[in-house]
Design an enzyme around this catalytic site. Structure first.
Site, PDB file in Angstrom:
ATOM      1  N   LYS A 254     -11.805   0.876  -2.415  1.00 48.85           N
ATOM      2  CA  LYS A 254     -10.778   1.833  -3.360  1.00 48.85           C
ATOM      3  C   LYS A 254     -10.559   1.940  -4.792  1.00 48.85           C
ATOM      4  O   LYS A 254     -11.829   2.713  -4.562  1.00 48.85           O
ATOM      5  CB  LYS A 254      -9.268   1.143  -3.140  1.00 48.85           C
ATOM      6  CG  LYS A 254      -9.034   1.245  -1.369  1.00 48.85           C
ATOM      7  CD  LYS A 254      -7.439   0.879  -1.009  1.00 48.85           C
ATOM      8  CE  LYS A 254      -7.546   0.379   0.662  1.00 48.85           C
ATOM      9  NZ  LYS A 254      -7.453   1.356   1.694  1.00 48.85           N
TER      10      LYS A 254
ATOM     11  N   HIS B 286      -5.261  -2.770  -2.763  1.00 44.04           N
ATOM     12  CA  HIS B 286      -4.508  -2.200  -3.599  1.00 44.04           C
ATOM     13  C   HIS B 286      -4.763  -3.045  -5.184  1.00 44.04           C
ATOM     14  O   HIS B 286      -3.847  -2.363  -6.449  1.00 44.04           O
ATOM     15  CB  HIS B 286      -3.754  -1.340  -3.218  1.00 44.04           C
ATOM     16  CG  HIS B 286      -3.403  -0.949  -2.585  1.00 44.04           C
ATOM     17  ND1 HIS B 286      -3.828   0.857  -2.313  1.00 44.04           N
ATOM     18  CD2 HIS B 286      -3.979  -1.064  -0.618  1.00 44.04           C
ATOM     19  CE1 HIS B 286      -4.600   0.830  -0.913  1.00 44.04           C
ATOM     20  NE2 HIS B 286      -3.801  -0.091  -0.371  1.00 44.04           N
TER      21      HIS B 286
ATOM     22  N   SER C  90       0.733  -1.281   0.366  1.00 46.27           N
ATOM     23  CA  SER C  90      -0.087   0.238   0.047  1.00 46.27           C
ATOM     24  C   SER C  90       0.922   1.404   0.532  1.00 46.27           C
ATOM     25  O   SER C  90       0.521   2.388  -0.512  1.00 46.27           O
ATOM     26  CB  SER C  90      -0.669  -0.021   1.407  1.00 46.27           C
ATOM     27  OG  SER C  90      -0.528  -0.044   2.567  1.00 46.27           O
TER      28      SER C  90
HETATM   29  C1  LIG Z   1      -3.214  -3.276   2.176  1.00 45.48           C
HETATM   30  C2  LIG Z   1      -4.207  -2.714   2.511  1.00 45.48           C
HETATM   31  N1  LIG Z   1      -4.658  -3.287   3.444  1.00 45.48           N
HETATM   32  C3  LIG Z   1      -6.476  -3.012   4.275  1.00 45.48           C
HETATM   33  C4  LIG Z   1      -6.472  -1.872   4.141  1.00 45.48           C
HETATM   34  C5  LIG Z   1      -8.066  -1.488   4.744  1.00 45.48           C
HETATM   35  O1  LIG Z   1      -8.934  -1.125   3.985  1.00 45.48           O
HETATM   36  P1  LIG Z   1     -10.224  -0.711   4.341  1.00 45.48           P
HETATM   37  O2  LIG Z   1     -10.246   0.904   3.907  1.00 45.48           O
HETATM   38  O3  LIG Z   1     -11.563  -0.825   3.173  1.00 45.48           O
HETATM   39  O4  LIG Z   1     -10.751  -0.965   5.567  1.00 45.48           O
HETATM   40  C6  LIG Z   1      -6.090  -0.683   3.592  1.00 45.48           C
HETATM   41  C7  LIG Z   1      -6.629   0.850   3.674  1.00 45.48           C
HETATM   42  O5  LIG Z   1      -5.621   1.944   3.208  1.00 45.48           O
HETATM   43  C8  LIG Z   1      -5.179  -1.487   3.311  1.00 45.48           C
HETATM   44  O6  LIG Z   1      -4.058  -0.423   2.354  1.00 45.48           O
END
Ligand SMILES: Cc1ncc(COP(=O)(O)O)c(C=O)c1O
Length: 408
Positions: A235, A204, A176
């Site tokens: 996203k 992502h 991320s």
């Molecule tokens: C790799 C990753 N997993 C999970 C999440 C969390 O997802 P959500 O925004 O749906 O809680 C994020 C969000 O920033 C992320 O970058």
């Protein structure tokens, strides 16, 4: 001074103070930020679906048909027909036999890691995994082995050391904060050899890589080899919530054990309908994914021309690693004054010494906008960013067995 004021002061003194900026209007390529027009270069609305007319209409219609709330946890009275429909579509997209919706990516990771890694087990987690995975490891009663970023030798060392107690390898598919891609084929091979499960977080990756934007697992052709594919709807899919794609038995297990699913209200119908509409658009218009990938390449090339390295980024996430927290915030402010909003990301989101501007490309950006942004960012960042971007990621960490304390 109150104790809370003192704690805030300490955060400020370390250059780690955060505040929310006010965006007017939807998450488009250009927004009003605190009243000023800027190019938005840090939203995860990668495919421009959060503000797509068909997605908005679907949410509005669902609100009229099903109401705005799900009323209860999915196991009480919250599972509605529309939840099931979205699960079926997601399973189809991912090529799995089952799918379970959860409240958000954070809740999915926290709940699933802790459900799969039990007392006495060892869970293996990449050093640069998202905070929600780190928190899932913390929540689990298992021991955690944090392996160096994408370092398969270190992972194998840990698997050997675990001596049969290994239960799960968990990794971001696309990282991320770095935009690089996990070596899934090698991870799956090690998992097979050491008899542990694999969980991949496609937050992502979905909508961004793989055939038709189906994600990193599909890109590697490993749909049958990964035990749980987690993804977020918030996203590229423009809505909110998350899913776990897996086989039917695993889905049954998660429904019975993932506490963040059991003890939290189901997703609101408008949000689910929006995700369904976004999914349809993803399938019907693969050119959106191609445009996103082209835009990412345009930005990386423009930054390279300006002498700015982008580390291991292969995707729409493009980091400009600066190092110190304060200088990165200063670079963010500098770019903002010139109309480019690229958020400064600091510890604990990224390891100390690797603060960065994390650029997020959208399919709805134009190439001209991205080239303009590269020029602005080159002025905002001191030249040394060029040298550091290439080397600041990963690196050999200590060969400790339980490295969780060091993770963000
Ligand atoms: C790799 C990753 N997993 C999970 C999440 C969390 O997802 P959500 O925004 O749906 O809680 C994020 C969000 O920033 C992320 O970058």
């Amino acid at each position: 001074m109150s104790e809370i004021a003192e704690r805030l002061e300490e955060i400020r003194s370390r250059g780690l103070y955060r505040r929310m900026r006010m965006v007017s209007g939807p998450q488009g390529p250009r927004v009003l930020l605190d009243g000023k027009p800027v190019l938005l270069l840090c939203s995860n609305n990668y495919l421009g679906l959060a503000d797509h007319p068909r997605v908005r209409e679907a949410a509005a219609e669902a609100a009229m048909r099903w109401g705005v709330g799900a009323g209860a946890s999915r196991l009480v009275s919250g599972t509605m027909t529309i939840h099931r429909r979205l699960e079926e579509r997601l399973a189809e997209l991912k090529g799995t036999s089952a799918c379970v919706l959860l409240g958000s990516g954070y809740l999915a990771n926290a709940g699933i890691v802790s459900a799969l890694a039990r007392e006495g087990d060892v869970v293996f987690s990449d050093r640069l995994n998202h905070a929600s995975i780190v928190d899932g490891c913390r929540l689990a009663k298992a021991e955690t082995f944090v392996y160096d970023h994408c370092d398969m030798e270190h992972l194998e060392w840990g698997l050997r050391e675990a001596g049969g107690r290994g239960s799960l390898i968990v990794t971001d598919g696309v990282f991320s904060m770095d935009g690089d891609i996990a070596p899934l084929a090698e991870i799956v091979e090690l998992a097979r050899r050491y008899d542990v499960r694999v969980m991949v977080d496609e937050a992502h990756a979905v909508g961004a890589i793989g055939p038709g934007g189906r994600g990193s697992v599909a890109a590697a052709g490993l749909e049958d080899e990964v035990d749980v594919i987690v993804g977020t709807l918030g996203k590229a899919l423009g809505s909110y919530g998350a899913y776990a794609c897996c086989d039917a038995q695993m889905a049954e297990y998660l429904v019975n054990t993932a506490r963040t699913l059991i003890f939290s209200t189901a997703l609101p119908p408008p949000v689910v309908a929006a995700a369904l509409a976004a999914l349809e658009l993803l399938v019907a218009q693969p050119e959106r994914v191609e445009k996103l990938q082209r835009n990412a390449a345009v930005l990386r090339a423009a930054l390279a021309e300006e002498g700015l390295g982008t580390g291991g980024s292969q995707t729409q996430i493009v980091p400009l690693v600066g190092g110190g927290a304060e200088e990165t915030v200063a670079a963010c402010e500098h770019a903002l004054k010139r109309g480019v909003f690229a958020q400064a990301i600091r510890p604990p989101t990224v390891p100390a010494g690797t603060s960065r501007l994390r650029l997020a490309v959208m399919a709805s950006h134009t190439a001209a906008e991205l080239r303009m942004a590269a020029r602005v960012l080159a002025q905002a960042l001191p030249e040394r960013a060029a040298a550091r971007s290439a080397v600041a990621r990963g690196g050999a960490g200590p060969r400790v067995f339980d490295g969780l304390a060091e993770a963000a």
